[in-house]
Design a protein around this motif. Sequence first.
Motif, PDB file in Angstrom:
ATOM      1  N   GLY A   1      83.067  43.163  65.134  1.00 20.48           N
ATOM      2  CA  GLY A   1      83.263  43.116  63.958  1.00 20.48           C
ATOM      3  C   GLY A   1      82.976  41.724  63.580  1.00 20.48           C
ATOM      4  O   GLY A   1      82.237  41.391  62.326  1.00 20.48           O
ATOM      5  N   ILE A   2      83.054  40.569  64.332  1.00 22.59           N
ATOM      6  CA  ILE A   2      82.479  39.123  63.627  1.00 22.59           C
ATOM      7  C   ILE A   2      81.051  39.132  64.040  1.00 22.59           C
ATOM      8  O   ILE A   2      80.594  38.969  63.153  1.00 22.59           O
ATOM      9  CB  ILE A   2      82.804  38.681  64.868  1.00 22.59           C
ATOM     10  N   TRP A   3      80.063  39.763  64.859  1.00 23.44           N
ATOM     11  CA  TRP A   3      79.174  39.742  65.051  1.00 23.44           C
ATOM     12  C   TRP A   3      78.072  40.786  64.372  1.00 23.44           C
ATOM     13  O   TRP A   3      76.821  40.285  63.666  1.00 23.44           O
ATOM     14  CB  TRP A   3      78.326  39.615  66.003  1.00 23.44           C
TER      15      TRP A   3
ATOM     16  N   VAL B   1      75.874  39.255  61.543  1.00 19.68           N
ATOM     17  CA  VAL B   1      75.386  38.434  61.251  1.00 19.68           C
ATOM     18  C   VAL B   1      73.864  38.430  62.308  1.00 19.68           C
ATOM     19  O   VAL B   1      73.373  38.738  63.081  1.00 19.68           O
ATOM     20  CB  VAL B   1      75.788  37.421  62.627  1.00 19.68           C
TER      21      VAL B   1
ATOM     22  N   GLU C   1      87.541  52.183  60.748  1.00 23.55           N
ATOM     23  CA  GLU C   1      86.308  50.533  60.560  1.00 23.55           C
ATOM     24  C   GLU C   1      84.921  50.034  61.529  1.00 23.55           C
ATOM     25  O   GLU C   1      84.051  50.428  61.393  1.00 23.55           O
ATOM     26  CB  GLU C   1      86.776  49.863  59.200  1.00 23.55           C
ATOM     27  N   PHE C   2      85.971  49.605  62.909  1.00 25.64           N
ATOM     28  CA  PHE C   2      85.114  49.126  62.759  1.00 25.64           C
ATOM     29  C   PHE C   2      84.416  50.016  63.921  1.00 25.64           C
ATOM     30  O   PHE C   2      83.085  49.525  64.938  1.00 25.64           O
ATOM     31  CB  PHE C   2      86.230  48.531  64.466  1.00 25.64           C
TER      32      PHE C   2
ATOM     33  N   VAL D   1     100.159  49.794  66.619  1.00 26.50           N
ATOM     34  CA  VAL D   1      99.309  48.863  65.927  1.00 26.50           C
ATOM     35  C   VAL D   1      97.832  49.498  65.731  1.00 26.50           C
ATOM     36  O   VAL D   1      97.174  49.409  65.182  1.00 26.50           O
ATOM     37  CB  VAL D   1      99.009  47.422  67.124  1.00 26.50           C
TER      38      VAL D   1
ATOM     39  N   THR E   1      97.222  50.759  62.831  1.00 22.59           N
ATOM     40  CA  THR E   1      96.412  50.494  62.067  1.00 22.59           C
ATOM     41  C   THR E   1      95.644  49.197  61.965  1.00 22.59           C
ATOM     42  O   THR E   1      95.547  48.377  60.532  1.00 22.59           O
ATOM     43  CB  THR E   1      98.070  49.665  61.578  1.00 22.59           C
ATOM     44  N   CYS E   2      94.621  49.182  62.376  1.00 21.68           N
ATOM     45  CA  CYS E   2      94.376  47.773  62.313  1.00 21.68           C
ATOM     46  C   CYS E   2      92.572  48.380  62.381  1.00 21.68           C
ATOM     47  O   CYS E   2      91.694  47.515  62.867  1.00 21.68           O
ATOM     48  CB  CYS E   2      93.935  46.714  63.083  1.00 21.68           C
TER      49      CYS E   2
ATOM     50  N   ASN F   1     102.217  48.552  70.556  1.00 23.69           N
ATOM     51  CA  ASN F   1     100.785  48.551  70.965  1.00 23.69           C
ATOM     52  C   ASN F   1      99.928  51.147  69.813  1.00 23.69           C
ATOM     53  O   ASN F   1      99.345  50.219  69.471  1.00 23.69           O
ATOM     54  CB  ASN F   1     100.114  48.761  72.201  1.00 23.69           C
TER      55      ASN F   1
ATOM     56  N   LEU G   1      77.098  42.290  73.875  1.00 26.47           N
ATOM     57  CA  LEU G   1      77.367  43.326  73.649  1.00 26.47           C
ATOM     58  C   LEU G   1      76.792  44.638  74.430  1.00 26.47           C
ATOM     59  O   LEU G   1      77.780  44.612  75.515  1.00 26.47           O
ATOM     60  CB  LEU G   1      78.431  43.180  72.888  1.00 26.47           C
TER      61      LEU G   1
ATOM     62  N   ALA H   1      87.123  43.456  68.668  1.00 22.99           N
ATOM     63  CA  ALA H   1      87.352  42.411  67.866  1.00 22.99           C
ATOM     64  C   ALA H   1      85.201  41.670  67.958  1.00 22.99           C
ATOM     65  O   ALA H   1      85.357  41.377  66.741  1.00 22.99           O
ATOM     66  CB  ALA H   1      87.821  41.495  68.834  1.00 22.99           C
ATOM     67  N   LEU H   2      84.485  41.713  69.059  1.00 21.68           N
ATOM     68  CA  LEU H   2      83.369  40.557  68.655  1.00 21.68           C
ATOM     69  C   LEU H   2      82.412  40.981  67.968  1.00 21.68           C
ATOM     70  O   LEU H   2      81.554  40.802  67.278  1.00 21.68           O
ATOM     71  CB  LEU H   2      83.135  40.555  70.240  1.00 21.68           C
TER      72      LEU H   2
ATOM     73  N   ARG I   1      89.324  46.127  72.956  1.00 20.38           N
ATOM     74  CA  ARG I   1      89.874  45.592  71.742  1.00 20.38           C
ATOM     75  C   ARG I   1      88.825  44.582  71.910  1.00 20.38           C
ATOM     76  O   ARG I   1      88.531  44.189  69.999  1.00 20.38           O
ATOM     77  CB  ARG I   1      91.492  44.698  72.079  1.00 20.38           C
ATOM     78  N   GLN I   2      89.339  43.507  72.527  1.00 16.52           N
ATOM     79  CA  GLN I   2      88.000  42.583  72.329  1.00 16.52           C
ATOM     80  C   GLN I   2      86.250  43.274  71.888  1.00 16.52           C
ATOM     81  O   GLN I   2      86.052  41.871  71.321  1.00 16.52           O
ATOM     82  CB  GLN I   2      87.949  41.909  73.857  1.00 16.52           C
TER      83      GLN I   2
END
Lengths: 476, 423
Positions: free
Chosen positions: B216-218, B221, B13-14, B5, B8-9, B2, B233, B213-214, B209-210
Amino acid sequence: MTPPVPSTQTRHLLNRFSYGVTPALVQESEARGGAQNWLEWQMQPQAVSDSYADGLKAWFPYLSYTPGKMWQAHLADQRSASDLMYDFARWTILRRTYSQRQLLEVMTDFWSNLLYIPAPVDRAWPHRVPYDQVIRSHALGRFSDMLVAATTHPAMGSFLDNAESTVWKLNENLGRELLELHTVGRTSGYTEEDVVNSARILTGYRVDINDSWVAFYSPDDHYTGAVKVLGYSSANTDPDGRDVAKAYLRYLARHPATARSIARRLCVRFVGDDPSLSLLQSVAKAFKSSGTDIKQTLRAMVSHPDFAQAVGAKVRTPSEDAIATYRALDVRAIRPSRTDDFANRVTAQTDFMGQRPFDWPRPDGSPDVADAWTSAGRMLNSWSIHRSMSVGATAGADYRSRASWLPALPARFDTVVDHIARQVLACPASSALCDAASVYAAIPRGQIITTADTLTNVRMAALMSTLLNSPEHMTR
Amino acid sequence: MNTSVEGTCGCDEFRTARRTFLKGTLGAAGVIATSGLIGDVFTQVAYGVETGTNVLVVLSLRGGSDGLSMVVPHGDPDYAPARPRIAVPATQLLAADPMFGLHPAFAPLLPMWDADKFAAVQAVGLPQPNRSHFAAMEAVEDADPGSAERRGWINRMVGLMAAENPAEAIQLGTPMLPTSLYGSAPTLASDRLSSLRLPGPSDPTWQGRQEEALTGIWSSVDGPLGRGALSALSTTQNLASLATSETRPQNGATYPDGTLGDTLAETATLLRADVGARVVTIDYGGWDMHTGMGTVAIGSMRNQINELARALSAFFTDLGPTGDRVTVVTLSEFGRRVEENGANGLDHGYGNCVLVLGAGVRGGQYYGTWPGLGTNLVSGDLAVTTDYRSVLAEITSSRFPEASVAQLFPSFRPQSLGFMAQA
């Protein structure tokens, strides 16, 4: 091998006329020679073999009872009205999920929401299942036939009070909603006097409510004397007013204002929330000139250039989202034996998401626009169901094994994400999706996955729910 | 694993993306310090959202309630003869004056009436009769006739108060947004407060993390779906502690069984938490009584009014001192016909009553101009002498003076009614 994905336009058409694009649906469309041909094939539902979905009704044995027998079962505490109507909603969700006649299911859904009867509702429920069959049998036929059958059906009469409306005690409820919601709409300019006459024409269709539930026509209760609604008029002298009622309903079905209302409703459902005038006119014209033929109307809508341009423009409603989720994850229901088996849980899940089928209480049908279904609460509820289905722990269903989703290993993590996205979303994974899956699953994009065990349950659920929580899945 | 990780992810940026999205969602006014954004809801509230603000609860009596059974015009000679089977007997009315009295099922609210915290306005409605449930509801909730913009009046209202937080206008009881909340200002609808959290493991690492992630996706939009996702969110961040908070009623309040009681109990929890809510909308359907309304002793009208009265009484008890900043108003799409129909029910009508309770109300009185039930009927229905926007305008100018009534109800000149204390 990388799973093939359909072209954007194929995915678009299949998405609009099914409850979600699966690898099997893509194959079927290819076997039929493309999406347009698939649509034509689906327009003849009797030609589509559907034995599995046909068998689902037997999972809920009370649904095959007659209205009178359902009432007896309710009174005897064998199966309450509420449970019976939950069974009806369950059967509906499962049929939408598994039927090979996807277009028929989609269109039955559409017309059921227009000529809408909630379930359960006080007095319509014993006739609700036969009513569903009426809608289904006309869903790809002629609107005029469907309107006659639906308006005079005991379920509709019981729901909107016409079953008790008589010359002596006129009830305007169905007479009004028929004009406002089911046909011409308010802009047609009907008057309050038209509403009264509309109700008068419909008097006589009675139901023996809360007893035998037998439907009958009572000439004694029918209003006789001249009636006029918009451009329809009749001397209406015969105490058996059924011919007058049918002629009136056919008049309404063919009215230009009805063509405009139906066109708008179809275009909002299948194209976008704000359809263009050009599209509306083309669809209304096809509806009218074909004598309310539903197939011809659909063809006109799909061939209009606006249709092709509307890729991804519709937000899935919560219940569409639930069904698309079951299809995307290839959840296979097993005949339920316990209350918390999947086939029984589907109502609780759609309830939780805010849109159990037939739960909408009012005769205008559940809303079908993004503005209604994009609150924070809706998003969170959907994400929650995506998550719990991704875990694959709901009893009473078979799930695909983790390994079956994966590409040949070893493979980079983002290759794994893309491989799964192609199966779940019917499109490649965007870079944003790969990034998001990487963040949530806590696996770097470039990490080489060598065994399926690397994707523990919690990481796999994170990956799957990330795909389902995306705009790619939440729109159609 | 972890640890490596997380390095590196693309967390940086997020984080950038999230900061951008929050700026977009919470408004450009810059009242919120970035450092206060993530973490405790109350910290964030303290930075960004005014606390102790006035609150309006809009209770929609869907289906078209019969105002003449609620605020009964017993003094009008044409009332009782029009309703031989369903008229409310004058002898049983509560808080009666020479013209009006309350249906006896309002008894649980009588103490508020006597304490001048509960008032009623009669003969209120849309400027033009509209006997369609759906068109009338939309007209009431849009409140901007002639405009093609799909924007509800509550959305305009919170927009005028520089809404930065979806929690400023909230629909509780259903995740479906009502038309009054449609529009560009961030709003929120939820069936229950406990839904307002991200799913999955509650472990903060996985939740974080979630969320990333969300985000980043949204975050890029557009349109209602993107707005909804970002609102979800930011809501989970703002209201996280509410979702797990105790909703047990306080001060000995007992709500009636049913969704109205449940939803008002959740509303009380929300308002006590003081997270910046300005307007809460709640639907209470079941008023479309075409048949079998019953009598004062038994039946659907009596039950419906009594559930309403018990639920509102419990709500103000539950709120305690918080109730001093909460005003409740009822709205329905139309009233019902003066004359009863053949089935002991009432068909769709026009003029209706509005009930107003709580903060700022000059209660214990009936307001409005009574047109009478004789020669002034409109196609058999009570005439409207008070545009419902005048009622809302009076509440707004009294309780939310920062929202301009002229902008809230464009091209409408409200009339003064006097049922609210002046700001």
